[in-house]
Design a protein around this motif. Sequence first.
Motif, mmCIF file in Angstrom:
data_model
loop_
_atom_site.group_PDB
_atom_site.id
_atom_site.type_symbol
_atom_site.label_atom_id
_atom_site.label_comp_id
_atom_site.label_asym_id
_atom_site.label_seq_id
_atom_site.Cartn_x
_atom_site.Cartn_y
_atom_site.Cartn_z
ATOM 1 N N ARG A 83 -4.214 -6.693 -1.026
ATOM 2 C CA ARG A 83 -3.432 -5.418 -1.631
ATOM 3 C C ARG A 83 -3.631 -4.345 -0.610
ATOM 4 O O ARG A 83 -2.669 -3.515 -1.065
ATOM 5 N N SER A 84 -4.348 -3.983 0.288
ATOM 6 C CA SER A 84 -4.137 -2.977 0.961
ATOM 7 C C SER A 84 -4.405 -3.389 2.592
ATOM 8 O O SER A 84 -4.739 -4.381 2.865
ATOM 9 N N GLU A 122 0.914 -1.065 -0.047
ATOM 10 C CA GLU A 122 0.103 -0.131 0.024
ATOM 11 C C GLU A 122 0.833 1.282 -0.024
ATOM 12 O O GLU A 122 0.550 2.144 -0.684
ATOM 13 N N ARG A 123 1.842 1.211 0.737
ATOM 14 C CA ARG A 123 2.926 2.471 0.847
ATOM 15 C C ARG A 123 3.789 2.712 -0.337
ATOM 16 O O ARG A 123 4.322 3.490 -0.548
ATOM 17 N N LYS A 150 -6.482 -2.432 5.011
ATOM 18 C CA LYS A 150 -7.702 -2.757 5.136
ATOM 19 C C LYS A 150 -8.178 -4.032 4.735
ATOM 20 O O LYS A 150 -8.980 -4.898 5.383
ATOM 21 N N GLU A 151 -7.840 -4.433 3.425
ATOM 22 C CA GLU A 151 -8.167 -6.023 3.040
ATOM 23 C C GLU A 151 -7.380 -6.851 3.745
ATOM 24 O O GLU A 151 -8.203 -7.805 4.303
#
Lengths: 244, 394
Positions: free
Chosen positions: B302-303, B212-213, B305-306
């Motif tokens: 991917r993130s 994500e970053r 949150k996911e």
Amino acid sequence: MIEVNNLHRSFGKVAALQGVSFSAGNGQITGVLGPNGAGKTTTLRILYTLLRPDQGSASVDGYDTCKNALEVQRRIGALPDSHGLYPRLTARENIRYYGWLHGLRGKGLENRIEDLIHVLDMKEIADRRTEGFSTGERMKVAIGRALVHSPNNVLLDEPTNGLDVISTRAMRSFIQRLRDEGKCVIFSSHIMQEVSALCDQIVVIAQGRVATSGTPEQIQRMTGCDSLEEAFITVIGSEEGLEK
Amino acid sequence: MINNILAVFHKEFIDNLRDRRSLVTVLLTSLFMPLFVVGMVIVMGQLLNPDIIEKPIQLAVTGKENAPQLVEFLEQNGVVVLPAPADPQSEIQNGRQDVILVIPGSYAEEFTQGAPASIRLILDSSRMSASPNISRVKRLLGAYSQQVSATRLMARGINPAITDPVLIIDQDISTPQSQSLLFLNMLPYFVIMVIFMGGMYVVIDATAGERERGSLEPLLINPVRRSEFVLGKLSASLPYAVAILIVCLVTIGLAFNLIPLEQFTGFPMSVSLTSLWVIFWICLPMVFLAGGLQMILASFTRSFKEAQTYLSFLPLVAGLPSAFLIFLPVKASAVLMLIPAFGQGLLINQVMRAETIDPSHVLISIATTLVLSVVTIGLSIKLYEREELLFGKR
């Protein structure tokens, strides 16, 4: 010294590369120029061993990117498409981590980091956490950590993206400095003016193929155009990638 | 090799130590779980406290004039007879009364004729808190019935014992300690949850967080094998998971030894230091397995949150078999020890019950969990070697 030989690579049904070849020598800045989606990033990702070509090969200082990935990784410093930092680490710690990953430790590493901080003019931000850094400050840290092991080959994927005028100028002079140190620099951009101002050699990529390559003068002569700008349009067949 | 793993470990450990918000979240969860169990013990203990039996029952009786003898018998046995409420059914539904006795007008006539005289109990069998009083009332009424039948038989010159061809004697060997374990059966589930929680944020930050970053692509260009990245990142999550496990067990120990639970439940309850120490070693291999499973799952996300969504399910799934132990006590066996998390749950229960534990069970549980850990970690290395890792594709 970087050599790229007839690279092919598809993602599903999309053929990203359909035969890309060029070579980039030491003490030279090689510009990889092409519109968005032409295959610049895919070519560079193959060079820094993150992707494998379906066909063809690439080598760095004679080491094959597939067969000798670790050797290649030791010899390149890369600023890839995405170059996020660790926000809870300081700029210095971000650079130090990459030094560790290259097997560097102790005084030698600390001295090298100090040099980079000086060269990249980032003394004020060196010991601040990178959270909240501006784009230009982030770019400096990303470049610093990519070069912490003093690599002979430097690969920069659109390094001036999102930078303001002053930062862009600083970046250009830094790239020239790398060339003067005798490094092999590959620099990708979709902006023609930038590439022509900086590069000793230009490789124009369009739709996954090398449309043309050579020095700016050679390209102009080959296409029979008065300016490089016209030559560029002739070569890629559109006006995409020109700064208005 | 070792230097690279150490470098990754060092960076991830320090980086996550600075992530105060995640640390506090995890710490509070690990404190909350044991305190929740203690809270449950206190509440449940008060509901089911055997001491309640010694207190007089308040029993509302409708039509007490129809059976003065019966009412007198009840009063002699410590029942406070209350006047009949206007609407008995709603009294029970609202929980104002546990049970109401209805003596119909036909009672006296049936009783004198020697026919079975019917009386009615209005109750709600689904109301747990009412059940001790209900059974006491039933027992008293049964005793009264027995007493009357004995008198009648003796009046006819028959030994009343003839109506009891079989005498059932309960020999209850449950100790007060084992009764209290009804509530403690929840603990294995919570301990396993806590193990998964402890390392979760570190694993997410080191995998989906990198993606994500946008720091994953440059990281992978460094001359480090993917296996070294996986081992470094995974091992950075272990100290957190172990620390949280220790915090959780220490909280259990403090809660059970400092809070005077006996006052609330009526039976002594304690967890010894040795038990906690044994539980710690039984649970330790789970830390590796949790890390391996989390690395695998996180490689697809991917993130942040996911990853958080998927990884939060893991402890629920892993803890599910142990959650059944709360309601269905299962006997420990070698085969059950092959199920990770469940085997640990059974062993924790045995330790808490102060039962003797079969050492081979402990060995089987530890060995299978460790073997599975190696398999999952190996699998996650394979996943991190794929090109798709860069894009987080399935």
